[in-house]
Design an enzyme around this catalytic site. Structure first.
Site, short mmCIF file in Angstrom:
data_model
loop_
_atom_site.label_atom_id
_atom_site.label_comp_id
_atom_site.label_asym_id
_atom_site.label_seq_id
_atom_site.Cartn_x
_atom_site.Cartn_y
_atom_site.Cartn_z
N ASN A 60 0.82 -1.21 0.00
CA ASN A 60 0.00 0.00 0.00
C ASN A 60 0.86 1.27 0.00
O ASN A 60 0.31 2.37 -0.03
CB ASN A 60 -0.92 0.01 1.22
CG ASN A 60 -2.08 -0.95 1.07
OD1 ASN A 60 -2.46 -1.31 -0.04
ND2 ASN A 60 -2.64 -1.37 2.18
N HIS A 68 -15.90 -0.16 3.06
CA HIS A 68 -14.89 -0.82 3.88
C HIS A 68 -15.49 -1.23 5.22
O HIS A 68 -16.47 -0.66 5.71
CB HIS A 68 -13.72 0.15 4.11
CG HIS A 68 -12.54 -0.48 4.77
ND1 HIS A 68 -12.33 -0.40 6.13
CD2 HIS A 68 -11.51 -1.20 4.26
CE1 HIS A 68 -11.20 -1.04 6.42
NE2 HIS A 68 -10.69 -1.53 5.31
N GLU A 109 -17.05 5.13 -1.03
CA GLU A 109 -15.63 5.30 -1.34
C GLU A 109 -15.47 5.84 -2.75
O GLU A 109 -16.29 5.55 -3.63
CB GLU A 109 -14.89 3.96 -1.24
CG GLU A 109 -15.02 3.27 0.11
CD GLU A 109 -14.35 1.89 0.13
OE1 GLU A 109 -13.50 1.64 -0.76
OE2 GLU A 109 -14.68 1.09 1.00
N SER A 122 -11.22 -0.48 -2.74
CA SER A 122 -9.93 -1.08 -2.36
C SER A 122 -9.62 -2.36 -3.10
O SER A 122 -8.45 -2.68 -3.32
CB SER A 122 -9.92 -1.35 -0.84
OG SER A 122 -10.96 -2.24 -0.49
N ASP A 175 -14.99 8.34 1.52
CA ASP A 175 -13.72 7.72 1.87
C ASP A 175 -12.77 7.82 0.68
O ASP A 175 -13.01 7.22 -0.37
CB ASP A 175 -13.98 6.25 2.25
CG ASP A 175 -12.72 5.50 2.66
OD1 ASP A 175 -11.74 5.55 1.92
OD2 ASP A 175 -12.73 4.86 3.72
N HIS A 217 -7.87 5.30 -0.73
CA HIS A 217 -7.03 4.78 -1.81
C HIS A 217 -6.81 5.82 -2.91
O HIS A 217 -6.22 5.49 -3.94
CB HIS A 217 -7.64 3.52 -2.40
CG HIS A 217 -7.65 2.37 -1.44
ND1 HIS A 217 -6.57 1.53 -1.27
CD2 HIS A 217 -8.60 1.93 -0.59
CE1 HIS A 217 -6.84 0.62 -0.35
NE2 HIS A 217 -8.06 0.85 0.08
N LYS A 246 -0.97 5.01 3.32
CA LYS A 246 -0.82 4.42 1.99
C LYS A 246 0.08 5.32 1.14
O LYS A 246 1.30 5.27 1.27
CB LYS A 246 -2.20 4.17 1.38
CG LYS A 246 -2.95 3.04 2.12
CD LYS A 246 -4.28 2.73 1.50
CE LYS A 246 -4.88 1.46 2.08
NZ LYS A 246 -5.02 1.45 3.53
#
Length: 530
Positions: free
Chosen positions: A180, A268, A311, A315, A340, A343, A374
């Site tokens: 990550n 998530h 998100e 992910s 979110d 990523h 990350k």
């Protein structure tokens, strides 16, 4: 109890909340303190004598009893041979002595002390619950369905990343393809120097919670920089983005009466847990399905409080959400959007602030959660948004209040990394990352294959982590590849060739480069996600 002049000097809150601590203060009483000492000494001697020979220690002499302002007044008012006052029931300190006391007006030699009760070992209750057996049974279930996790021992080589050493079954040189640390910022020289200097100046720990000695100018500086990065009024740091999501969503559910959560099905686990534990009503809509979200919003009163959580970059699949449509629809129905960007931060946008910056949607995103762990290459998480909402989370979220704050080394490293990501160098890293992703995708598609984790690790020295249930649903297991700007073209070509060789050796179905089936009725699941 507070009628005792000695005891009345103690705070009443201490007596109510910690009554067992009174014995320590009782030892300071001019009368009972000496008796406690004799009782403790006698207790040691009793352990070496038989019970028929034991003699309890004598009660405190009358001369000492008269020193106690609590007992002396009672004794002066009594003309009887025995005053009738039993310290264990009257004087708070005598109760703490651990042995019965007799106070009388007779000569102390005539007083008959109460015999001590013998200590009888308590038999262990039969049929106790077997916790270990229960845990073992649950572990066996995971072994049986192949979801039991075994952690590999991987030591990265810092500046040589993505090269690393694997020590699970003996030392082996490997190349990491599933980190990550998307841009390699964890070992960037500027970041390293910032961390080292912070350790020299401030040490490696924060020293407490944000409320108790654990708040520094570095915490507030990083929060201000993160808020500015996302175009928000304020930001709040957490120890991880899992905690940030869970604590924020739970807290908002507690603070806003009647709040309804509308949650994307692909969210998530941290978001799911925060919503679930809030005990608020929740509605789950299909992943990135704007039409279904609209249908669910239409069922709710326009003036009811609602929060839509999703998100930007998923992910596991890498799907990017229709951000502008989701935020616009949420605003239209009077809801808050909770987005979110874990990523996405560092990876998209001119300054690396995420998909929201890339798509020009920052103003429509009410609350944004992100991670320092990350692309920023460190550890920790945060939430950014309206200053009043952030302050409410700061004031009520247990996950923020009751935990040690991030240490100065993390703060310094994150600030240094953030500065790089917002610079020209950061933009170049993002361009190189996108080029590496495209190159790997093309190399794999040209060979028509996904990959096999164990074979790639042991035969080829390529670390590609298999993603299994419960991270993904059963049947959706996959291999997750995460190329970085530091994976060179020869590395990528070699990986693709090794994958092709592995599938020819092991024999799963392959796809032809023209997209037609060579053996399988359906394309491999992991290829669909590339």
């Amino acid at each position: 109890m507070l009628s005792c002049p000695f005891l009345s000097h103690l705070p009443s809150g201490l007596i109510q909340s910690r009554p067992w601590s009174l014995l320590r203060f009782a030892q300071r009483c001019p009368v009972i303190g000496k008796h406690i000492q004799r009782a403790m000494t006698a207790g040691v001697e009793e352990s070496t004598q038989s019970q028929r020979h034991q003699q309890p220690p004598p009660p405190p002499p009358m001369s000492e009893t008269k020193k106690c302002p609590f007992l002396s007044g009672r004794l002066a008012a009594s003309d009887a041979a025995v005053c009738g006052l039993s310290p264990p029931s009257e004087c708070p300190y005598s109760r703490m002595a651990g042995r019965p006391l007799t106070v009388c007006c007779m000569d102390e030699q005539q007083a008959a002390p109460m015999p001590a009760e013998p200590l009888v070992p308590q038999a262990e209750p039969p049929n106790l619950y077997n916790y270990k057996a229960r845990c073992e049974a649950q572990l066996q279930r995971k072994r049986d369905d192949h979801s039991y996790r075994v952690f590999r021992k991987v030591n990265r080589r810092g500046p040589s990343f993505p090269l690393a050493e694997e020590h699970t079954g003996g030392r082996k040189d490997i190349t990491v393809w599933c980190s990550n640390d998307y841009l390699g910022m964890s070992w960037h020289p500027v970041v390293q120097e910032a961390v080292i200097e912070a350790a020299r100046q401030h040490g490696v720990g924060s020293g407490g919670t944000r409320n108790i000695s654990g708040n520094t100018i570095h915490h507030e500086a990083l929060e201000a920089e993160l808020a500015d990065w996302h175009g928000k009024e304020a930001a709040l740091l957490f120890t991880s983005c899992y905690v940030a999501n869970e604590a924020t969503l739970y807290t908002l559910g507690q603070l806003v009466p009647g709040l309804v959560f509308l949650s994307d099905a692909g969210n998530h686990a941290s978001m799911i847990h925060g919503i679930r534990t809030s005990n608020c009503r929740k509605i789950i809509f299909p992943h990135n399905n704007v039409a279904r979200l609209r249908q669910e919003l239409l069922k709710l009163p326009l003036d009811s409080p609602k929060l839509v959580a999703f998100e930007t970059v998923h992910s596991m699949t890498g799907d990017i959400s229709p951000l502008a449509e989701l935020c616009s629809l949420t605003r239209q129905f009077g809801g808050l959007s909770y987005v979110d960007e874990v990523h996405a931060v560092g990876m998209y946008g001119a300054a690396g602030a995420g998909v929201g910056e890339r798509d020009g949607c920052l103003a429509g995103m009410d609350l944004i959660s992100g991670t320092l762990g990350k692309a920023i290459g460190n550890i920790g998480g945060y939430v950014a948004g309206d200053a009043t909402v952030i302050d409410a989370v700061r004031s009520y979220a247990s996950g923020f209040i009751f935990t040690t704050s991030l240490p100065p080394t993390v703060l310094a490293g994150a600030r240094a990394s953030l500065a790089v990501l917002r610079s020209v160098e950061g933009a170049e890293l993002r361009q190189r990352h996108q080029a590496a992703v495209q190159l790997l995708r093309d190399a794999l598609l040209s060979r028509g294959l996904p990959a096999i984790s164990e074979h790639m690790m042991h035969r080829c020295g390529a670390y590609i982590q298999a993603i299994n249930y419960p991270t993904v649903a059963r049947g959706d297991e996959r291999l997750r590849l995460a190329p970085t700007p530091h994976h060179t073209e020869p590395m990528i070509v070699r990986l693709a060739d090794q994958l092709a060789d592995a599938f020819r050796l092991i024999g799963p179905h392959l796809l032809r480069s023209d997209g037609l089936e060579s053996a399988a009725a359906d394309p491999p699941p992991s290829l669909q996600q590339l």
